[in-house]
Scaffold this active site. Structure first.
Site, PDB file in Angstrom:
ATOM      1  CB  SER A  58      22.459  40.794 -11.677  1.00  0.00           C
ATOM      2  OG  SER A  58      21.287  40.712 -12.451  1.00  0.00           O
ATOM      3  CE  LYS A  61      20.313  37.047 -11.137  1.00  0.00           C
ATOM      4  NZ  LYS A  61      19.934  38.450 -11.341  1.00  0.00           N
ATOM      5  CE1 TYR A 149      23.242  36.103 -14.423  1.00  0.00           C
ATOM      6  CE2 TYR A 149      21.199  37.162 -15.095  1.00  0.00           C
ATOM      7  CZ  TYR A 149      22.302  37.100 -14.262  1.00  0.00           C
ATOM      8  OH  TYR A 149      22.458  38.029 -13.264  1.00  0.00           O
ATOM      9  CG  ASN A 151      17.276  38.093 -14.254  1.00  0.00           C
ATOM     10  OD1 ASN A 151      18.115  38.624 -13.537  1.00  0.00           O
ATOM     11  ND2 ASN A 151      17.319  38.179 -15.574  1.00  0.00           N
ATOM     12  CG  HIS A 284      27.051  38.506 -10.484  1.00  0.00           C
ATOM     13  ND1 HIS A 284      26.211  39.229 -11.301  1.00  0.00           N
ATOM     14  CD2 HIS A 284      26.637  37.222 -10.565  1.00  0.00           C
ATOM     15  CE1 HIS A 284      25.323  38.407 -11.844  1.00  0.00           C
ATOM     16  NE2 HIS A 284      25.560  37.179 -11.423  1.00  0.00           N
ATOM     17  CG  ASP A 478      16.920  42.611 -17.182  1.00  0.00           C
ATOM     18  OD1 ASP A 478      17.295  43.623 -16.569  1.00  0.00           O
ATOM     19  OD2 ASP A 478      17.476  41.506 -17.060  1.00  0.00           O
TER      20      ASP A 478
END
Length: 516
Positions: A58, A61, A149, A151, A284, A478
């Site tokens: 992630s 992102k 959150y 994705n 992050h 995930d």
């Protein structure tokens, strides 16, 4: 490198054990630490080095948003493209900036995939992604009002960028970010099955042993970045070198964002702003089964820290250990031991419909099971409990939960009693065209989901309170998984079960009507 920093770096392999890892520290553009240890592939005895290719997950992102901001000065010109990719949505669609800031109101597609019955290690590619996203009929909150959150917010962005520019997302990353930042070996590692240099991610721990994790996901703008420690050092040095340029990629990524009501939003453009050691920290993390990473930049100190583990240890905690050593400060001491408050127990948050379970952990802490994963809250002298993201306090009106990063404050509703075991049956969600099955197997209730992606495994239901159950989801496509699903049983005037309202923090308020 000072002795204190050297001790912190050396301790990582011991305190966060696993097959391998890497760490970097950059201060004012100078590389203070560039260190790797262990094995990128333990079976093939491939060493973990600063050039080892790693799944950054992630952390991708922020790079997706960097491409977006570089390609489109006004991202809102793409709002219609978002609407076009949600053809069944029966309410106003989120805009591009809502996607960038995780304020879209969409339900996370990895969580929804589990409701469609996906096996944990099943393939999930373009076709599955398009079906889950395109099947969206409602939102879990109005865009811009809350944080959650999601994705596919960032997958939608990368798909739209490809369609609008006529170039692959891999090409866009290379031309607009990697080449500028000196990230020579970074690439789009879309296929989660294997890395080209043989690097593996591992499940397990020291006690049970480690085994190579199996992933069959196709990732793009949400989590597809492959990069080495040296690549990430390039990114951190680029951030510092362009820190005074208001038009730089990182400057644009870190512009303040707000919710629709004007409240500040700490998550924006794939980055989270937080306070650690009384300093602003912007960064992050990344996670997939077998992979953990974290990076952040401390503008006040011009310090960056990057940590990578090819196992499931706490990369964020490790990064904070290293940052504390760099700053010459101590990690916060354990809280004073205090008794568990009498408001511990079972509650429901009324807006989301999710259960909030509170129990004692000892050592001056309580556990809250409400969000994506269980949280530890420190008990305070004023009778409240809290951490960086959540505060619980008893007021004259009741137990108040504050989660400012999500723009949410709520009075929780107390729940008591024991649930009745009469909920076995088949329940259908019209919105998803998916099924929840609850079965009584020898006096024990089990539940599982099924839909166009397959048939999920049965899990034992956990009783919470009267007409309130939890269906665990300890493993998912995930990682980390969605966590426990709340099952809120709805009865008619005769006491018969009519439906179940189901949700988790990533995917809330879905209605399952009894079919049999």
């Amino acid at each position: 490198m000072t002795d204190r920093i050297e001790r912190a770096v050396t301790a990582l392999a011991r305190d966060y054990p696993g097959p391998g890892g890497a760490v970097a520290v950059v201060r004012a553009g100078e590389v203070l630490v560039r260190h790797a240890w262990g094995y990128a592939n333990a079976e093939r005895r491939i060493p973990f080095t600063p050039r080892t290719l790693f799944r950054m997950c992630s952390i991708t992102k922020q790079f997706t948003c960097a491409v977006l901001l570089d390609a489109f000065a006004d991202p809102s010109v793409l709002d219609g493209d978002v609407r076009a990719r949600l053809p069944l949505l029966a309410e106003p669609a989120p805009g591009v900036l809502h996607l960038c800031h995780n304020q879209s109101g969409l339900r996370d597609y990895w969580a929804v995939a589990m409701l469609h019955g996906s096996p944990v290690e099943a393939p999930f590619g373009d076709a599955e992604s398009a079906a889950v996203i395109g099947g969206t009929r409602s939102l879990q909150f109005s865009p811009g009002t809350r944080y959650s959150y999601v994705n596919q917010n960032f997958r939608l962005l990368s798909d739209i960028l490809e369609a609008r520019t006529g170039r692959s997302f891999a090409e866009l990353l290379r031309a607009r970010v990697f080449d500028r930042a000196g990230m020579g070996s970074a690439f789009l590692a879309a296929d989660a099955r294997a890395m080209p240099d043989g690097t593996e991610g591992y499940e397990g721990n020291v006690a049970s042993g480690f085994r190579a994790a199996v992933n069959r996901i196709l990732w793009t703008g949400d989590a597809g970045l492959g990069a080495s420690l040296d690549d990430m050092i390039g990114w951190e040095r680029h951030i510092d070198a362009t820190r005074e340029d208001e038009t730089s990629l990182h400057a644009r990524l870190t512009r303040p964002a707000r919710f629709a009501d004007g409240a500040p939003a700490p998550y924006a453009f794939g980055l989270r702003s937080a306070t650690e050691f009384r300093r602003t920290v912007i960064g992050h993390g990344g996670a997939l089964r077998g992979w953990r990473s974290h990076r952040f930049y401390v503008p006040e100190e011009r310090v960056s820290v990057v940590v990578m583990f090819n196992h499931l240890s706490d990369a964020h905690g490790a990064a904070l250990d290293v940052l504390a050593a760099v700053l010459g400060v101590e990690r916060p001491a354990a809280p004073a031991d205090r008794p568990v408050p009498d408001w511990a127990g079972a509650w429901v948050e009324p807006e989301t419909g999710l259960s909030a379970r509170i129990d004692g952990l000892g050592g001056g802490r309580i556990r809250l099971r409400y969000g994506h994963s269980a949280e530890r809250l420190d008990l305070r002298a004023d009778g409240s409990a809290g951490n960086a993201g959540t505060v619980l306090r008893m007021t004259v009106d009741g137990l108040r939960m504050e989660r400012p990063a999500e723009n949410q404050t709520a009075l929780l509703e107390r729940r008591g009693g024991a649930p009745r075991p009469d909920i076995a049956g088949r329940y259908r969600c019209e919105e998803l065209d998916a099924v929840l099955t609850v079965e009584d197997a020898g006096g024990v209730l089990y539940g599982a989901f099924s839909g166009f992606l397959g048939q999920g495994r049965m899990e034992v239901l956990e009783p919470i309170a009267e007409d309130l159950w939890a269906l665990p989801c300890p493993r998912a496509l995930d990682h980390t998984p969605p966590g426990d699903w709340t099952l809120s049983v709805q009865r008619n005037a005769d006491g018969r079960v009519d439906e179940i309202l189901l949700g988790c923090w990533l995917a809330r308020r879905l209605r399952y009507e009894r079919a049999a």
